[in-house]
Design a protein around this motif. Structure first.
Motif, PDB file in Angstrom:
ATOM      1  N   LEU A   1       1.146  -1.162   0.214  1.00 19.76           N
ATOM      2  CA  LEU A   1      -0.131   0.153  -0.036  1.00 19.76           C
ATOM      3  C   LEU A   1       0.951   1.200   0.188  1.00 19.76           C
ATOM      4  O   LEU A   1       0.453   2.396  -0.143  1.00 19.76           O
ATOM      5  CB  LEU A   1      -0.701   0.218   0.905  1.00 19.76           C
ATOM      6  CG  LEU A   1      -1.934  -1.519   1.414  1.00 19.76           C
ATOM      7  CD1 LEU A   1      -3.080  -0.725   2.934  1.00 19.76           C
ATOM      8  CD2 LEU A   1      -2.934  -1.393   0.560  1.00 19.76           C
ATOM      9  N   ALA A   2       2.427   0.914   0.023  1.00 19.07           N
ATOM     10  CA  ALA A   2       3.541   2.274   0.418  1.00 19.07           C
ATOM     11  C   ALA A   2       2.971   3.205  -0.647  1.00 19.07           C
ATOM     12  O   ALA A   2       2.124   4.924  -0.483  1.00 19.07           O
ATOM     13  CB  ALA A   2       4.112   1.894  -0.327  1.00 19.07           C
ATOM     14  N   HIS A   3       2.786   3.078  -2.082  1.00 19.18           N
ATOM     15  CA  HIS A   3       2.138   4.344  -3.261  1.00 19.18           C
ATOM     16  C   HIS A   3       0.472   4.331  -3.054  1.00 19.18           C
ATOM     17  O   HIS A   3      -0.035   4.957  -4.393  1.00 19.18           O
ATOM     18  CB  HIS A   3       2.945   3.177  -4.775  1.00 19.18           C
ATOM     19  CG  HIS A   3       4.236   3.429  -4.623  1.00 19.18           C
ATOM     20  ND1 HIS A   3       5.251   4.338  -4.252  1.00 19.18           N
ATOM     21  CD2 HIS A   3       4.892   2.537  -4.325  1.00 19.18           C
ATOM     22  CE1 HIS A   3       6.528   3.998  -4.028  1.00 19.18           C
ATOM     23  NE2 HIS A   3       6.046   3.048  -4.236  1.00 19.18           N
ATOM     24  N   HIS A   4      -0.211   3.700  -2.387  1.00 17.70           N
ATOM     25  CA  HIS A   4      -1.527   3.754  -2.772  1.00 17.70           C
ATOM     26  C   HIS A   4      -1.852   5.393  -2.348  1.00 17.70           C
ATOM     27  O   HIS A   4      -1.176   5.908  -0.939  1.00 17.70           O
ATOM     28  CB  HIS A   4      -2.530   3.203  -1.930  1.00 17.70           C
ATOM     29  CG  HIS A   4      -2.259   1.918  -3.163  1.00 17.70           C
ATOM     30  ND1 HIS A   4      -1.340   1.199  -2.925  1.00 17.70           N
ATOM     31  CD2 HIS A   4      -3.457   0.791  -3.680  1.00 17.70           C
ATOM     32  CE1 HIS A   4      -1.513  -0.164  -4.348  1.00 17.70           C
ATOM     33  NE2 HIS A   4      -2.758  -0.215  -4.486  1.00 17.70           N
ATOM     34  N   TYR A   5      -2.577   6.155  -2.794  1.00 17.04           N
ATOM     35  CA  TYR A   5      -3.119   7.028  -2.392  1.00 17.04           C
ATOM     36  C   TYR A   5      -4.456   6.755  -0.788  1.00 17.04           C
ATOM     37  O   TYR A   5      -5.231   6.162  -0.417  1.00 17.04           O
ATOM     38  CB  TYR A   5      -3.856   8.166  -2.780  1.00 17.04           C
ATOM     39  CG  TYR A   5      -4.046   8.742  -4.120  1.00 17.04           C
ATOM     40  CD1 TYR A   5      -2.750  10.098  -3.668  1.00 17.04           C
ATOM     41  CD2 TYR A   5      -2.931   8.146  -5.250  1.00 17.04           C
ATOM     42  CE1 TYR A   5      -1.791  10.410  -5.070  1.00 17.04           C
ATOM     43  CE2 TYR A   5      -2.247   8.824  -6.170  1.00 17.04           C
ATOM     44  CZ  TYR A   5      -1.932  10.376  -6.461  1.00 17.04           C
ATOM     45  OH  TYR A   5      -0.756  10.361  -7.106  1.00 17.04           O
ATOM     46  N   LEU A   6      -4.337   8.106   0.048  1.00 14.09           N
ATOM     47  CA  LEU A   6      -5.304   7.735   1.767  1.00 14.09           C
ATOM     48  C   LEU A   6      -6.328   7.869   1.319  1.00 14.09           C
ATOM     49  O   LEU A   6      -7.566   6.936   2.350  1.00 14.09           O
ATOM     50  CB  LEU A   6      -4.717   8.700   2.152  1.00 14.09           C
ATOM     51  CG  LEU A   6      -3.206   9.125   2.705  1.00 14.09           C
ATOM     52  CD1 LEU A   6      -3.015  10.052   3.683  1.00 14.09           C
ATOM     53  CD2 LEU A   6      -3.026   7.284   3.904  1.00 14.09           C
TER      54      LEU A   6
END
Length: 540
Positions: A117-122
């Motif tokens: 999830l590191a590159h997913h938007y909040l």
């Protein structure tokens, strides 16, 4: 070594509302503390003070500093940051930059299984994912003191398990953790120290073992076809809860209760015995307050329905008896000095009769047949609050009757009674309404409204005539008098008549009412037992 948290006699108000009262406790470094309390107990306010978000002049020390002054404090509040245009890795890096000795964001993501999830938007995350990211923001701080406010809300079972594994890991690293949670079983398994906050005060401060010793309670559960009420007589039984064939007993002395349970062992199955959990004890501590809150809500609910929105009560129980009183006393002006006060009492009794039979009886029948009583059984597991509320408002309705009829008698017929006479009438009404109220409750079990209406009329008007409420009983045939002078309305009317004439109350009237009360209670008890027996036979 300085304690991580020191709070001495903390008080806090929101305007005129006192939220915290003389709160004092200390937390040693490296301990996990569970802070529990009902909604509105002051938990969130206390956390905000400890974090320095709410200012106070009281003595509060956090890691040797004033709240908000230490750089080694982190928190996880109930709300999550759902910032648009910000990625998970970026928010962790931003948080890490605020602390002197943070963990690497990549390490925290790996520990929490969030690397993907590191590159997913909040704002693209689900609620459960966002909650785990919020926890990651707390871990990345590597703070010495961590506050977790309802941290597992929104997490699924696996996420909660991972969360508590990480809490244990932080504990082993020597971090101090203060947690609030409604999942009391999880608190019980983790906390070294338990703080119970009630009404803005610390109700308990200590370990779970100390709490269990203070509230000696054992939970005994089993299945049986026997009625749960027979187990109430067992030694040290505090409470019994029955659901079908399943019975749960709360005992303040498990050993003593079990000894008394031995004769029934052949009739029970799946016996289970456990010491009181944190949740059981918490419910015990807060039960009195909850009971009072439920009682107040029930009174408010029924008061609106029974009195303020019940136009039938206003007409039949207030206006009609008052109109009869005015009509008959004006016709009988010759006897007004002796007749008006006595007939006022007769109309009071008539109003009480209508209220109990036609009012409360119909009211409870409607509640029963339209499902309200079933709803209360499901939610409260008992109907005590409901019946107490009905009895209370029935008495209040009768007090309104006394006020209206009394005021009418004074203004129109100049009835002159002493304060003691009015107080005595009030007491007699309280006593005399009991058998009539019991009769109203009994007939409310009739299943059809039409049948109940007919039954109510067949009871109300013959009883009013035979007991001398409409005209003197002496003018009735002897056989009618022999029936009438054994009715509860006759006994009550005769006692009120004695009171208004300054005569001694006939104790035969008191005994007569007592016999009616005992007889009706016995009949209703037998009826309840028979109904339950039929229900068990129907279930097989």
């Amino acid at each position: 070594m300085t304690n991580a948290i020191i709070v001495n006699n903390l008080k806090f108000n929101y305007g005129n509302q006192q939220v915290l009262q003389d709160v004092s406790f200390e937390v040693q470094p490296g301990k996990v503390v569970g802070l529990i309390g009902e909604n509105g107990a002051g938990k969130t306010t206390l956390l905000k003070i400890l974090l320095g978000l709410l200012k106070t002049n009281m003595k509060v020390s956090i890691l040797g500093h004033r709240p908000g002054m230490s750089q080694s404090v982190a928190s996880m509040f109930q709300g999550d940051l759902k910032l648009p245009g910000v990625k998970v890795g970026e928010i962790l890096a931003e948080v890490a930059a605020q602390y002197p000795n943070p963990k690497a964001p990549q390490t925290v993501l790996k520990e929490l299984n969030l690397s993907d999830l590191a590159h997913h938007y909040l704002n693209d995350l689900s609620g459960g994912q966002l909650r785990r990211v919020t926890f990651a923001m707390t871990l990345v701080s590597n703070a010495s003191l961590i506050f977790l406010d309802e941290p597992t809300v929104g997490m699924d079972v696996n996420a909660r398990q991972d969360f508590w594994i990480n809490v244990d890991r932080m504990k082993n690293e020597g971090k101090t953790i203060l947690i609030t949670s409604h999942y009391l079983e999880e608190i019980q398994q983790t906390a070294d120290q338990i703080l119970i906050l009630k009404d803005g005060k610390i109700e308990f401060d200590g370990t779970l073992n100390e709490l269990q010793k203070q509230y000696l309670t054992t939970q005994i559960s089993f299945e049986t076809k026997r009625e749960g009420s027979i187990f109430r007589k067992l030694t040290q039984v505090q409470a019994i809860k029955q659901t079908g064939n399943k019975i749960k007993i709360s005992s303040t002395n498990g050993d003593a209760t079990l000894r008394d349970l031995v004769p029934y062992l052949k009739e029970i199955q799946h016996l289970n015995i456990i010491d009181a959990s944190l949740e059981n004890i918490f419910q015990t501590i807060t039960r009195g307050e909850k009971t009072m809150q439920k009682m107040i809500e029930q009174l408010k609910f029924d008061g609106k329905r029974l009195i303020f929105r019940n136009y039938g009560f206003v007409f039949f129980s207030l206006l009609m008896p008052t109109a009869f009183y005015i009509l008959f006393t004006q016709i009988n002006r010759v006897q007004i000095k002796t007749f008006s006060a006595e007939y006022m009492g007769s109309m009071m009794v008539y109003s009480i009769l209508i209220t109990a039979i036609m009012g409360v009886g119909n009211f409870m029948e409607r509640d029963r047949n339209q499902g309200l009583i079933t709803l209360l059984k499901i939610t409260n597991r008992n109907l005590n609050h409901y019946y107490i509320s009905i009895c209370f408002w029935s008495l209040m309705m009768n007090i309104f009757t006394i006020v209206i009829l009394g005021t009418t008698a004074i203004m129109i017929n100049h009835v002159d009674l002493s304060t003691m006479q009015w107080v005595t009438i009030l007491g007699l009404v309280w006593l005399g309404q009991t058998p009539l109220l019991l009769l109203g409750i009994a007939i409310s079990h009739v299943k059809r409204q039409e049948t109940l209406t007919i039954l109510g009329n067949l009871i109300t008007f013959p009883v009013a005539i035979l007991s001398g409420l409409w005209w003197p009983i002496q003018i009735l045939p002897q056989w009618a008098q022999n029936i009438g002078n054994k009715l509860p309305t006759y006994f009550l009317n005769d006692m009120i008549s004695s009171t208004v004439n300054n005569a001694k109350i006939n104790w035969n009237d008191v005994w007569g009412l007592g016999v009616w009360i005992v007889g009706l209670v016995a009949a209703m008890t037998v009826g309840t037992i028979i109904t339950r027996q039929k229900g068990r036979l129907a279930r097989g």
